[in-house]
Design a protein around this motif. Structure first.
Motif, PDB file in Angstrom:
ATOM      1  N   GLY A  32       0.784  -1.232   0.000  1.00  0.00           N
ATOM      2  CA  GLY A  32       0.000   0.000   0.000  1.00  0.00           C
ATOM      3  C   GLY A  32       0.812   1.277   0.000  1.00  0.00           C
ATOM      4  O   GLY A  32       0.325   2.322  -0.421  1.00  0.00           O
ATOM      5  N   GLU A  35       2.869   3.431  -3.894  1.00  0.00           N
ATOM      6  CA  GLU A  35       2.514   4.568  -4.749  1.00  0.00           C
ATOM      7  C   GLU A  35       3.124   5.854  -4.200  1.00  0.00           C
ATOM      8  O   GLU A  35       3.677   6.670  -4.952  1.00  0.00           O
ATOM      9  CB  GLU A  35       0.993   4.694  -4.855  1.00  0.00           C
ATOM     10  N   SER A  36       3.027   6.047  -2.886  1.00  0.00           N
ATOM     11  CA  SER A  36       3.652   7.225  -2.284  1.00  0.00           C
ATOM     12  C   SER A  36       5.169   7.162  -2.409  1.00  0.00           C
ATOM     13  O   SER A  36       5.825   8.194  -2.624  1.00  0.00           O
ATOM     14  CB  SER A  36       3.253   7.337  -0.816  1.00  0.00           C
ATOM     15  N   ARG A 182       2.125   7.802   4.392  1.00  0.00           N
ATOM     16  CA  ARG A 182       0.873   8.554   4.279  1.00  0.00           C
ATOM     17  C   ARG A 182       1.016   9.968   4.822  1.00  0.00           C
ATOM     18  O   ARG A 182       0.060  10.739   4.768  1.00  0.00           O
ATOM     19  CB  ARG A 182      -0.245   7.839   5.038  1.00  0.00           C
ATOM     20  N   ALA A 200       0.462   9.846  -1.933  1.00  0.00           N
ATOM     21  CA  ALA A 200      -0.660   9.470  -2.791  1.00  0.00           C
ATOM     22  C   ALA A 200      -1.983   9.794  -2.101  1.00  0.00           C
ATOM     23  O   ALA A 200      -2.153   9.551  -0.907  1.00  0.00           O
ATOM     24  CB  ALA A 200      -0.604   7.981  -3.120  1.00  0.00           C
ATOM     25  N   ASP A 201      -2.908  10.373  -2.844  1.00  0.00           N
ATOM     26  CA  ASP A 201      -4.226  10.730  -2.308  1.00  0.00           C
ATOM     27  C   ASP A 201      -5.135   9.511  -2.419  1.00  0.00           C
ATOM     28  O   ASP A 201      -5.813   9.304  -3.421  1.00  0.00           O
ATOM     29  CB  ASP A 201      -4.808  11.913  -3.090  1.00  0.00           C
ATOM     30  N   ARG A 202      -5.113   8.692  -1.361  1.00  0.00           N
ATOM     31  CA  ARG A 202      -5.846   7.425  -1.387  1.00  0.00           C
ATOM     32  C   ARG A 202      -7.143   7.565  -0.594  1.00  0.00           C
ATOM     33  O   ARG A 202      -7.137   7.964   0.563  1.00  0.00           O
ATOM     34  CB  ARG A 202      -4.992   6.299  -0.797  1.00  0.00           C
ATOM     35  N   ASP A 203      -8.238   7.233  -1.214  1.00  0.00           N
ATOM     36  CA  ASP A 203      -9.549   7.356  -0.578  1.00  0.00           C
ATOM     37  C   ASP A 203      -9.857   6.066   0.181  1.00  0.00           C
ATOM     38  O   ASP A 203     -10.735   5.293  -0.170  1.00  0.00           O
ATOM     39  CB  ASP A 203     -10.620   7.629  -1.643  1.00  0.00           C
ATOM     40  N   ASP A 204      -9.074   5.835   1.242  1.00  0.00           N
ATOM     41  CA  ASP A 204      -9.239   4.601   2.003  1.00  0.00           C
ATOM     42  C   ASP A 204      -8.935   4.878   3.472  1.00  0.00           C
ATOM     43  O   ASP A 204      -7.993   4.334   4.037  1.00  0.00           O
ATOM     44  CB  ASP A 204      -8.349   3.487   1.458  1.00  0.00           C
ATOM     45  N   ARG A 208      -6.293   3.554   6.436  1.00  0.00           N
ATOM     46  CA  ARG A 208      -5.426   4.505   7.149  1.00  0.00           C
ATOM     47  C   ARG A 208      -5.425   4.211   8.644  1.00  0.00           C
ATOM     48  O   ARG A 208      -4.360   4.118   9.283  1.00  0.00           O
ATOM     49  CB  ARG A 208      -5.936   5.923   6.879  1.00  0.00           C
TER      50      ARG A 208
END
Length: 390
Positions: A32, A35-36, A182, A200-204, A208
């Motif tokens: 996870g 990406e960042s 994050r 990364a702008d993760r909608d989760d 988190r």
């Protein structure tokens, strides 16, 4: 040194391999964070203004963080009891930075029934800090971390005097999330240019906070059972995820006049950016930053979780004028007892000269330095002021 083996412009795989060599481990505990990681690697490789030695130092710090993550995953394997730890009804201070959150957190942390994370524990969480002796060398290493960081930012201690506690300084939850890439926490990632967009702008948000809880279990393992007293300046933007993972959390939300908050935050962020990167035009930066803060506040005002009556709201003027009475009100809200020992410790902490907020001088700032005035902020945050009585 393993980091010196990195090429001048390393790839993501180069960085991961260096972390694996540093830790002697290869299980990263999922993908996870990748990406960042790709974002920060691109940032460092493509910033033509970043001197070679600064780039190398930044990659070295990134490798250290990833090696720390590898060690946490290994701790899970070595200590199966970590996964069985239960995090029950933590007290969590939330709210914008510069709203008195650290002050409030410090008083709550004085309760002997509470436990707050220290910088040294978060900066070097393996092996589990709950198993550590009182003279664990990681405490002294934490002292040196903060001394070095403050030396690179002359005057920063004035705006956040609590850092004079060194490795024992209370830590924010945002520091936990560094290990999942994050969050760009300014001490743990102090070599990476601050204020840059690589996370990364993760909608989760549930994921988190699952990571947050996983990290907290590591800190908790092996320690006497006590209630966690936590603090984070981003939690109010992620209330749905926070509640999903911690349905029994006791949330204490600090509020302050947005004019004072924004002026002080701008000065703090500007100092961090100038210390690690390039600022650009202050007025242009301030306007973009203010627009972003306004969008975040709009999200808060539209979030049904922000209206949860279970949240205890604290106004900064009340906290400053009567800190013990304010904390007593927080405890009453949650049905918790204020023991005589807690009140004695809280008053002793407040009376101690070494805890005076102005012990390193008076922190000053001016909106005019950023091409803003009070009317700009009042207009943008009128809804917030009305909603929360500030």
């Amino acid at each position: 040194m393993i980091v010196s083996e990195l090429p001048m412009n390393p790839s993501v795989q180069d960085v991961l391999a260096a972390a694996e060599r540093a830790a002697g481990l290869d299980d990263h505990g999922g993908d996870g964070f990748r990406e960042s990681l790709g974002g920060v690697v691109r940032l460092l490789n493509e910033d033509a203004d970043l001197p070679a030695e600064r780039r190398a130092a930044a990659f070295g710090q990134l490798v250290e963080v990833l090696a720390g993550r590898l060690r946490l995953v290994e701790d899970d394997r070595r200590h199966p009891g970590i996964g069985r730890e239960e995090v029950t009804a933590p007290l969590i201070v939330i709210g914008f930075g510069r709203s008195g959150t650290t002050f409030l957190h410090s008083i709550i942390a004085a309760d002997p029934d509470n436990r707050a994370p220290a910088y040294w524990e978060v900066a070097r969480p393996s092996p589990p800090p709950g198993l550590a002796a009182a003279d664990d060398p990681r405490i002294a290493l934490g002292d040196r971390d903060i001394e070095s960081w403050l030396a690179d930012l002359p005057g920063f201690i004035t705006q956040h005097p609590y850092w004079d506690q060194g490795g024992s300084a209370l830590m924010e939850c945002e520091g936990f999330l560094v290990y999942d890439l994050r969050n760009h926490y300014p001490i743990q990632l102090s070599k990476i240019p601050y204020g840059t967009s690589w996370v990364a702008d993760r909608d989760d948000d549930v994921v988190r906070y699952e990571f947050h809880r996983w990290f907290l279990k590591h800190l908790q393992y092996g320690a006497p059972p006590r209630r966690w007293a936590l603090k984070g300046v981003d939690h109010q933007f992620h209330l749905a995820g926070l509640r999903a993972v911690y349905p029994d959390a006791r949330l204490v939300w600090a509020h302050r006049d947005p004019v004072q908050v924004c002026g002080s935050l701008l000065a703090v962020i500007s100092m961090l950016i100038r210390g690690t990167g390039k600022m650009g035009d202050p007025a242009e930066f301030a306007r973009a930053w203010l627009d972003r803060q306004g969008e975040l506040v709009d999200g808060i005002l539209a979030d049904p979780f922000a209206a949860d009556p279970a949240i205890c709201h604290v106004r900064y003027p009340d906290l400053v004028s009567d800190p013990v009475g304010t904390v007593r009100g927080v405890y009453d809200h949650f049905g918790l007892p204020v023991t005589a020992e807690f009140e004695r410790r809280a008053r002793a902490w407040l009376d101690a000269p070494e805890n005076r907020p102005d012990r390193h001088g008076k922190w000053t700032y001016a909106l005019a330095e950023y091409g803003l005035d009070e009317d700009d902020i009042d207009a943008r945050f009128a809804g917030y002021r009305e909603r929360f009585g500030v």
